[in-house]
Design a protein around this motif. Structure first.
Motif, PDB file in Angstrom:
ATOM      1  N   GLY A  13       9.902 -13.938   1.464  1.00  0.00           N
ATOM      2  CA  GLY A  13      10.791 -15.343   1.776  1.00  0.00           C
ATOM      3  C   GLY A  13      10.518 -15.469   0.403  1.00  0.00           C
ATOM      4  N   GLY A  14      11.295 -17.123  -0.043  1.00  0.00           N
ATOM      5  CA  GLY A  14      11.582 -17.482  -0.709  1.00  0.00           C
ATOM      6  C   GLY A  14      12.480 -17.846  -0.988  1.00  0.00           C
ATOM      7  N   MET A  15      14.004 -16.453  -1.195  1.00  0.00           N
ATOM      8  CA  MET A  15      14.907 -16.735  -1.521  1.00  0.00           C
ATOM      9  C   MET A  15      15.964 -16.221  -0.482  1.00  0.00           C
ATOM     10  SD  MET A  15      14.498 -12.308  -2.481  1.00  0.00           S
ATOM     11  CE  MET A  15      12.760 -12.597  -3.504  1.00  0.00           C
ATOM     12  N   GLU A  16      17.621 -16.914  -1.102  1.00  0.00           N
ATOM     13  CA  GLU A  16      18.640 -16.562   0.274  1.00  0.00           C
ATOM     14  C   GLU A  16      19.194 -15.476  -0.925  1.00  0.00           C
ATOM     15  OE1 GLU A  16      20.092 -19.422   2.687  1.00  0.00           O
ATOM     16  OE2 GLU A  16      21.251 -20.028   1.051  1.00  0.00           O
ATOM     17  N   LEU A  17      20.040 -14.092  -0.593  1.00  0.00           N
ATOM     18  CA  LEU A  17      21.171 -14.317  -1.266  1.00  0.00           C
ATOM     19  C   LEU A  17      22.192 -15.075  -0.792  1.00  0.00           C
ATOM     20  CD1 LEU A  17      21.040 -10.313  -0.219  1.00  0.00           C
ATOM     21  CD2 LEU A  17      20.721 -11.733  -2.508  1.00  0.00           C
ATOM     22  N   ARG A  18      23.365 -15.474  -2.139  1.00  0.00           N
ATOM     23  CA  ARG A  18      24.268 -16.556  -1.747  1.00  0.00           C
ATOM     24  C   ARG A  18      25.935 -15.820  -2.570  1.00  0.00           C
ATOM     25  NH1 ARG A  18      20.512 -22.127  -2.840  1.00  0.00           N
ATOM     26  NH2 ARG A  18      19.959 -21.852  -1.118  1.00  0.00           N
ATOM     27  N   ALA A  19      25.754 -15.417  -3.554  1.00  0.00           N
ATOM     28  CA  ALA A  19      26.918 -14.762  -4.630  1.00  0.00           C
ATOM     29  C   ALA A  19      26.869 -13.295  -4.765  1.00  0.00           C
ATOM     30  CB  ALA A  19      27.857 -15.518  -4.991  1.00  0.00           C
ATOM     31  N   CYS A  20      28.363 -12.539  -5.449  1.00  0.00           N
ATOM     32  CA  CYS A  20      27.028 -11.649  -5.954  1.00  0.00           C
ATOM     33  C   CYS A  20      28.853 -11.867  -6.941  1.00  0.00           C
ATOM     34  CB  CYS A  20      27.384 -10.139  -5.235  1.00  0.00           C
ATOM     35  SG  CYS A  20      29.184  -9.938  -4.165  1.00  0.00           S
ATOM     36  N   ALA A  21      28.545 -10.679  -7.914  1.00  0.00           N
ATOM     37  CA  ALA A  21      29.761 -10.870  -8.830  1.00  0.00           C
ATOM     38  C   ALA A  21      29.574  -9.261  -9.830  1.00  0.00           C
ATOM     39  CB  ALA A  21      30.145 -11.651  -9.862  1.00  0.00           C
ATOM     40  N   ASP A  22      31.497  -8.637  -9.934  1.00  0.00           N
ATOM     41  CA  ASP A  22      31.724  -7.538 -10.507  1.00  0.00           C
ATOM     42  C   ASP A  22      32.026  -7.512 -11.424  1.00  0.00           C
ATOM     43  OD1 ASP A  22      29.735  -4.778 -10.464  1.00  0.00           O
ATOM     44  OD2 ASP A  22      32.272  -3.798 -10.490  1.00  0.00           O
ATOM     45  N   ILE A  23      32.540  -6.804 -12.208  1.00  0.00           N
ATOM     46  CA  ILE A  23      33.200  -6.330 -13.573  1.00  0.00           C
ATOM     47  C   ILE A  23      35.253  -5.967 -12.423  1.00  0.00           C
ATOM     48  CG2 ILE A  23      33.295  -3.354 -13.896  1.00  0.00           C
ATOM     49  CD1 ILE A  23      34.080  -4.513 -16.559  1.00  0.00           C
ATOM     50  N   SER A  24      34.539  -5.175 -11.040  1.00  0.00           N
ATOM     51  CA  SER A  24      35.380  -4.962 -10.389  1.00  0.00           C
ATOM     52  C   SER A  24      35.653  -5.536  -9.075  1.00  0.00           C
ATOM     53  CB  SER A  24      35.408  -3.659  -9.555  1.00  0.00           C
ATOM     54  OG  SER A  24      36.741  -3.055  -8.781  1.00  0.00           O
TER      55      SER A  24
END
Length: 382
Positions: free
Chosen positions: A31-42
């Motif tokens: 609880g208490g968190m939410e995945l919102r975005a991701c990033a990568d060199i690829s």
């Protein structure tokens, strides 16, 4: 906190390689968190993870500038840990990074100082010591089950990475090797149970100057040069007075050393592999037969990984959940940057001692993280 939800901390992941799948999958447990975005060199890899987990794929700079991201989960390779974590802190984000905190203690200290100066939280893997086996061992130590710890052993031994990893070269360069790659699990567990280390003595060698990649992939049957020790034996002197032998090697075909054993004035304690959250903890009181404490039925001890045929417990993201909770409680997270920095200082001292063949002081120190009580562990769940 800012962003679209005031009740959940927005998480942005940088680094979408293999380890990211475990973190991304486990995020739903807490609880208490939410995945919102991701990033990568690829960009392709970021797009793949975004599609799999229903989040946005962004560029690294865009993710760091995004007001919906409150915490950056840094899952890049070790050589990039400092740059990404420092950039995230500079952008006003809390940070939780994969181990090690950085590839040098100097950079680790810069990260801890930057977080403190900005009033941000910095956490770091490993969080495995918060699993069922680690909590059981800590409870036994705290009630004096083995009395005053006197000595012990910790061994991480195997054949290395080139037999299963398609791109193992970086594991064998400075900032890698068995001490920096696997040492954090063992040393963090030891500091959690025994407190900070005062000094180390070590010997370090390379079993081979070149390694042959036999894993399937683009580099199969090619060789590469080894740039860091692959076989280290060290003696750790803890500020408590305990002395523990720590060995880390990627030059061993087979062995029978237990991962961790601690021996005190009233008994002995055996721990399972600290790279997992579960396993069996065993206690011998004053030489009696071992009493086993299984963790399969305990919180964060059940076997859940790999997905297809689980044979171990893997609850990576538990440390992030504790960090999120620590924000509302006004305390330091248990898997803190300060703890990771002390472990980094120990690892750096081990390698320095291996070169000098003499004792090296560990100048930094840290408090043992408080025990994660069972009610607290349960309260972290969604």
């Amino acid at each position: 906190m800012h962003g679209k939800s005031k009740t959940k901390l927005g998480i942005g992941v940088i680094g979408c390689g293999n380890i990211s799948m475990t973190y991304l999958r486990n995020a739903a447990l807490f609880g208490g968190m939410e995945l919102r975005a991701c990033a990568d060199i690829s960009a392709d890899m970021a797009a793949l993870r975004a599609k799999e987990y229903g989040i946005r794929a962004l560029g690294v700079d865009a993710l760091l500038a995004d007001p919906d991201i409150d915490l950056v989960l840094n899952l890049t390779i070790p050589a990039a840990h400092f740059d990404i974590s420092f950039s995230a802190l500079s952008a006003g984000k809390h940070v939780f990074t994969e181990k090690p905190l950085a590839t040098s203690a100097g950079d680790g200290r810069r990260l801890v100082a930057e977080a403190a100066s900005r009033g941000l939280l910095l956490g770091s893997a490993p969080d495995t010591f918060l699993g069922a086996a680690g909590r059981r061992a800590r409870r036994l130590m705290d009630v004096g089950a083995i009395g005053r710890a006197v000595t012990g052993t910790a061994f991480m031994m195997g054949r290395g990475m080139e037999h299963w990893h398609p791109n193992p070269q970086f594991y064998y360069q400075p900032g890698g090797g068995p001490v920096f790659d696997m040492g954090p699990y063992y040393l963090t567990m030891l500091v959690n149970l025994l407190g900070p280390v005062a000094s180390v003595m070590a010997m370090a060698t390379r079993g081979q100057e070149e390694r042959l990649i036999t894993a399937d992939g683009p580099f199969k049957n090619t060789s590469f040069k080894v740039g860091t020790p692959t076989n280290i034996l060290s003696l750790l002197e803890f500020r408590s007075g305990a002395s523990v032998t720590f060995g880390a090697s990627w030059d061993v075909f087979r062995h029978s050393n237990h991962p961790i054993e601690l021996h005190g004035t009233e008994g002995s304690l055996r721990l399972p592999d600290p790279d997992t959250f579960g396993g069996t903890v065993s206690l011998s009181a004053r030489g009696a037969e071992w009493k086993d404490f299984e963790s399969d039925s305990e919180l964060y001890g059940a076997r859940n990984w790999p997905n297809a045929a689980p044979d171990r417990a893997n609850y990576r993201m538990l440390g992030v959940a504790d960090l999120v909770r620590s924000l509302s409680e006004g305390r330091r997270p248990r898997a803190s940057g300060e703890l990771a920095l002390h472990v980094l200082e120990i690892m750096e001292a081990i390698l320095a001692s291996g070169e000098r063949r003499g004792s090296v002081a560990v100048n930094g120190t840290v408090d043992q993280p408080p025990l994660l009580a069972e009610d607290e562990a349960t309260s972290l769940l969604a």
